[in-house]
Design an enzyme around this catalytic site. Structure first.
Site, PDB file in Angstrom:
ATOM      1  N   SER A  29      53.380  44.555  45.544  1.00 47.51           N
ATOM      2  CA  SER A  29      52.643  43.331  45.865  1.00 47.51           C
ATOM      3  C   SER A  29      53.414  42.387  46.783  1.00 47.51           C
ATOM      4  O   SER A  29      54.565  42.024  46.496  1.00 47.51           O
ATOM      5  CB  SER A  29      52.320  42.605  44.549  1.00 47.51           C
ATOM      6  OG  SER A  29      52.051  41.248  44.792  1.00 47.51           O
ATOM      7  N   LEU A  43      52.640  39.231  47.228  1.00 48.45           N
ATOM      8  CA  LEU A  43      52.793  37.976  46.493  1.00 48.45           C
ATOM      9  C   LEU A  43      53.989  38.050  45.551  1.00 48.45           C
ATOM     10  O   LEU A  43      54.846  37.160  45.519  1.00 48.45           O
ATOM     11  CB  LEU A  43      51.508  37.694  45.691  1.00 48.45           C
ATOM     12  CG  LEU A  43      51.608  36.549  44.679  1.00 48.45           C
ATOM     13  CD1 LEU A  43      51.872  35.218  45.371  1.00 48.45           C
ATOM     14  CD2 LEU A  43      50.330  36.455  43.848  1.00 48.45           C
ATOM     15  N   ASP A  86      54.082  33.431  50.008  1.00 51.24           N
ATOM     16  CA  ASP A  86      53.408  34.658  50.448  1.00 51.24           C
ATOM     17  C   ASP A  86      52.847  34.435  51.852  1.00 51.24           C
ATOM     18  O   ASP A  86      51.654  34.598  52.094  1.00 51.24           O
ATOM     19  CB  ASP A  86      52.307  34.992  49.422  1.00 51.24           C
ATOM     20  CG  ASP A  86      51.705  36.369  49.635  1.00 51.24           C
ATOM     21  OD1 ASP A  86      52.276  37.153  50.426  1.00 51.24           O
ATOM     22  OD2 ASP A  86      50.656  36.650  49.029  1.00 51.24           O
ATOM     23  N   ASP A 102      50.614  43.460  54.046  1.00 51.71           N
ATOM     24  CA  ASP A 102      50.025  42.281  54.704  1.00 51.71           C
ATOM     25  C   ASP A 102      49.259  42.709  55.964  1.00 51.71           C
ATOM     26  O   ASP A 102      48.432  43.611  55.890  1.00 51.71           O
ATOM     27  CB  ASP A 102      51.107  41.241  55.005  1.00 51.71           C
ATOM     28  CG  ASP A 102      51.686  40.652  53.714  1.00 51.71           C
ATOM     29  OD1 ASP A 102      51.024  40.784  52.673  1.00 51.71           O
ATOM     30  OD2 ASP A 102      52.790  40.079  53.747  1.00 51.71           O
ATOM     31  N   LYS A 148      50.308  35.769  57.669  1.00 47.30           N
ATOM     32  CA  LYS A 148      49.154  35.574  56.777  1.00 47.30           C
ATOM     33  C   LYS A 148      49.474  34.543  55.691  1.00 47.30           C
ATOM     34  O   LYS A 148      50.620  34.104  55.519  1.00 47.30           O
ATOM     35  CB  LYS A 148      48.720  36.907  56.150  1.00 47.30           C
ATOM     36  CG  LYS A 148      49.793  37.762  55.494  1.00 47.30           C
ATOM     37  CD  LYS A 148      50.444  37.216  54.252  1.00 47.30           C
ATOM     38  CE  LYS A 148      49.500  36.947  53.115  1.00 47.30           C
ATOM     39  NZ  LYS A 148      49.450  38.073  52.169  1.00 47.30           N
ATOM     40  N   ASN A 183      48.313  33.928  51.419  1.00 45.58           N
ATOM     41  CA  ASN A 183      47.666  34.613  50.307  1.00 45.58           C
ATOM     42  C   ASN A 183      46.171  34.297  50.293  1.00 45.58           C
ATOM     43  O   ASN A 183      45.754  33.165  50.525  1.00 45.58           O
ATOM     44  CB  ASN A 183      48.312  34.190  48.974  1.00 45.58           C
ATOM     45  CG  ASN A 183      47.755  34.998  47.815  1.00 45.58           C
ATOM     46  OD1 ASN A 183      46.689  34.686  47.292  1.00 45.58           O
ATOM     47  ND2 ASN A 183      48.476  36.039  47.450  1.00 45.58           N
ATOM     48  N   SER A 184      45.371  35.302  50.004  1.00 46.09           N
ATOM     49  CA  SER A 184      43.914  35.179  50.095  1.00 46.09           C
ATOM     50  C   SER A 184      43.340  34.113  49.164  1.00 46.09           C
ATOM     51  O   SER A 184      42.233  33.620  49.389  1.00 46.09           O
ATOM     52  CB  SER A 184      43.258  36.521  49.758  1.00 46.09           C
ATOM     53  OG  SER A 184      43.758  37.507  50.614  1.00 46.09           O
ATOM     54  N   HIS A 213      38.201  42.977  48.886  1.00 43.51           N
ATOM     55  CA  HIS A 213      38.772  41.899  48.079  1.00 43.51           C
ATOM     56  C   HIS A 213      37.747  40.796  47.868  1.00 43.51           C
ATOM     57  O   HIS A 213      36.920  40.522  48.747  1.00 43.51           O
ATOM     58  CB  HIS A 213      40.006  41.340  48.806  1.00 43.51           C
ATOM     59  CG  HIS A 213      41.002  40.714  47.869  1.00 43.51           C
ATOM     60  ND1 HIS A 213      40.972  40.860  46.512  1.00 43.51           N
ATOM     61  CD2 HIS A 213      42.094  39.927  48.130  1.00 43.51           C
ATOM     62  CE1 HIS A 213      41.975  40.205  45.959  1.00 43.51           C
ATOM     63  NE2 HIS A 213      42.680  39.624  46.923  1.00 43.51           N
TER      64      HIS A 213
HETATM   65  C1  SPV Z   1      49.191  40.803  46.521  1.00 43.19           C
HETATM   66  O1  SPV Z   1      49.417  41.259  45.412  1.00 43.19           O
HETATM   67  O2  SPV Z   1      50.053  40.303  47.223  1.00 43.19           O
HETATM   68  C2  SPV Z   1      47.843  40.849  47.059  1.00 43.19           C
HETATM   69  C3  SPV Z   1      46.732  40.820  46.147  1.00 43.19           C
HETATM   70  O3  SPV Z   1      47.706  40.848  48.233  1.00 43.19           O
HETATM   71  S1  SPV Z   1      46.193  39.220  46.075  1.00 43.19           S
HETATM   72  O4  SPV Z   1      47.298  38.366  45.790  1.00 43.19           O
HETATM   73  O5  SPV Z   1      45.177  39.223  45.040  1.00 43.19           O
HETATM   74  O6  SPV Z   1      45.627  38.868  47.361  1.00 43.19           O
HETATM   75 MG    MG Z   2      49.308  40.406  49.297  1.00 41.54          MG
END
Ligand code: SPV
Ligand code: MG
Length: 582
Positions: free
Chosen positions: A52, A54, A64, A93, A126, A128-129, A196
């Site tokens: 991950s 993050l 992130d 990413d 980027k 984080n989403s 996602h």
């Molecule tokens: C991560 O684990 O870094 C991801 C998933 O990209 S999320 O954080 O849900 O976007």
């Molecule tokens: Mg990620």
């Protein structure tokens, strides 16, 4: 592959990841962010790891937002791949740049044993989403397809997987755009699509899955719609579920609680039982493998590794000073007698030291030693104490009285002996007038510098038992100082002789000389190393008083306790001139 990986895994990691993506079963991946968590994921039974972004950035303490460089991420993955044999899918990413960066990333990941990478259609750097996802610009679709193609063209392992992550739902571009992009990415060569969503319900994911209609493997990350029953994903035909950040979050709450508790109460007592034992950390680090390797690769050239120190007695004639401690804990020149001995062993690389205590064993300082206790010490002799340790002997072992002080060369020469059995005999002590002194030694030849290089062997040592008439009629050649070196080659023979002695009715009264004599009777050759003084035994109050001077002379100048440097030097000089004076 790393030595820590089990041999049974013969299918490559990349093949296993690909198999998971294409299988008809619902599969699961768990997040890991360093070697330790990767190990934990494997032990929990997961088949693959989500690297991950993050969690990896969080364990570095950065955001992130591509604040950790891609090479720092790849270095972290290398630790994870070493600690666990599971396939790792990296959350790559946006691919850390354009198509060219993706090509280089794929090659580097393959070199480090990483099974696949997931890239998302956002722009570098980027965010984080789940942080203001709608405000985040998406990548141009065609440009992103070029990245996928570049990645697929540069992989040399056909099973390396590239997962394309569609961010259209997160960014608010709607279902049609999400489906359009997913199809384009599939056609560009993506091995799976990660769709996602940041909604707390799975609705848009399920709708996407319906419209997608099994055109290729679908991967989801239900961090926000976590309460959805897993069966719903299975029925929707999802390929793989990623539990994306749960170990870093678990570790965070545990660390916060423990840090707060220790800070508030200034003690460890409240947390010890609720955190992993230090030994559990050692186990996860595979510390045992290191010890085995040490035995394999470090043993030659090393001095004898182990010692057994007989320290059960109170000390005859020392009753006045051993009310609350055994003889070995008497202070000599500022430290206990036993500590002098332990330090001397450590100096020669003899680190595995077992002390057999008895009288007031509770008062023995256990730092750097293993303590075993002869519970029958009041009714038994030295061999009963040795019996408490003899079964566990491993490798080369020195068996020693506990009340000895000696110059370091004596032990060094003894442990360097190649003989299966060897002892140190002091040729300056041959006066048998004093009947209370035992351990006189009769040897195959007297100490004679002219015989230098010739092997001398032990014939007999006087003990509580009567020496045979033939031997007793001759003057002894010296006195055994209480040091016996048993090489690994002699260990089982020593154990066999001990077993025979243990079967005797008088075993409880037997002393170390009885063992030496029994070894000789069993046909073993015991090599003699002669010395002339340079050691002390502490047998009575007089010995105890004089031991301090001897010890001072052995101590490094700066460590001489309660004396000026000159005083220590004088004693060293005196001892050198007196030589043997015991
Ligand atoms: C991560 O684990 O870094 C991801 C998933 O990209 S999320 O954080 O849900 O976007
Ligand atoms: Mg990620």
């Amino acid at each position: 592959m790393n030595a820590r990986q089990p041999a049974f895994v013969s299918v490559s990691r990349s093949a296993r990841l690909r198999q998971m993506l294409v299988s008809n079963e619902l599969e699961f991946m768990m997040e890991a962010h360093n070697g330790l968590s990767a190990r934990i994921v494997r032990e929990a039974g997961f088949k693959a790891i989500w690297g991950s972004g993050l969690a990896i950035s969080a364990q570095f303490g950065v955001r992130d937002n591509n604040e950790a460089s891609w090479t720092q991420v790849v270095d972290t993955l290398e630790f994870m791949a070493d600690a666990s044999d599971l396939p790792i899918l990296l959350d790559g990413d946006t691919g850390y740049g354009n198509f060219n960066n993706v090509r280089r990333l794929v090659r580097k990941l393959e070199q480090r044993g990483i099974a696949g990478v997931c890239i998302e259609d956002k722009q570098f750097p980027k965010t984080n989403s789940f942080i203001n996802g709608e405000a985040q610009p998406l990548a141009d679709m065609d440009e992103f397809c070029g990245k996928i193609k570049a990645g697929k063209d540069s992989q040399s392992d056909e099973n390396f997987s590239i997962v394309a992550r569609v961010e259209a739902l997160i960014a608010g571009w709607g279902m049609d755009e999400a489906l359009r992009r997913a199809e384009a990415y599939r056609q560009a060569g993506a091995d799976a699509i990660l769709i996602h969503s940041k909604l707390s319900r799975p609705d848009e994911i399920l709708e996407f899955a319906r419209e997608w209609a099994g055109r290729g493997p679908l991967v989801i990350v239900p961090t926000k719609y976590y309460s959805t029953p897993t069966e719903v994903f299975r029925e929707a035909g999802i390929s793989t579920v990623i539990w994306a950040n749960h170990l870093i979050r678990a570790a965070t709450s545990a660390m916060q609680a423990v840090a707060k508790e220790i800070h508030s109460n200034e003690t460890l007592v409240n947390v010890e039982d609720s955190i992993a034992a230090v030994n559990e950390i050692f186990r996860l680090q595979d510390a045992d493998e290191y010890s085995e390797a040490e035995d394999r690769y470090l043993s030659s050239g090393r001095a004898a590794g182990a010692a057994v120190v007989l320290a059960a007695s109170r000390g005859k004639g020392l009753e006045a000073v051993t009310e609350d401690r055994p003889k070995v804990m008497l202070p000599i020149a500022g430290k206990p007698l036993l500590r002098w001995l332990v330090d001397a062993f450590k100096k020669q690389g003899v680190n595995d030291i077992t002390v057999v205590g008895g009288y007031r064993a509770d008062a023995i300082e256990t730092a750097g030693i293993k303590l075993v206790v002869n519970e029958q010490h009041a009714q038994t002799g030295e061999l009963a104490s040795l019996a408490c340790a003899v079964d566990k002997l491993a490798g080369d072992t020195v068996i020693s009285y506990g009340d000895l002080l000696f110059r370091s060369y004596i032990l060094r020469d003894l442990v360097e002996s190649e003989a299966a059995f060897s002892v140190v005999v002091d040729s300056s002590l041959t006066d048998t007038e004093n009947a209370s002194v035992r351990d006189f030694a009769w040897c195959s030849a007297a100490d004679d510098r002219g015989l230098f290089g010739n092997k001398v062997t032990l014939r007999h040592v006087s003990s509580g038992q009567i020496a045979s008439a033939a031997i007793a009629s001759q003057a002894p050649h010296g006195r055994w100082v209480g040091l016996l070196n048993v090489r690994d080659a002699g260990r089982e023979r020593l154990q066999a002789v001990m077993s025979q002695l243990q079967a005797r009715a008088d075993f409880a009264s037997l002393d170390m000389p009885a063992l030496l004599n029994a070894l000789i009777e069993a046909g073993e050759s015991i090599e003699v190393q002669y010395v002339h003084g340079h050691w002390r035994g502490v047998n009575d109050l007089d010995d105890f008083r004089r031991a301090g001077d001897f010890a001072h002379a052995q101590a490094p100048f700066a460590a001489a306790v309660g004396n000026t440097v000159n005083h220590a030097v004088n004693h060293a000089a005196k001892d050198a001139t007196n030589g043997a004076a015991q």
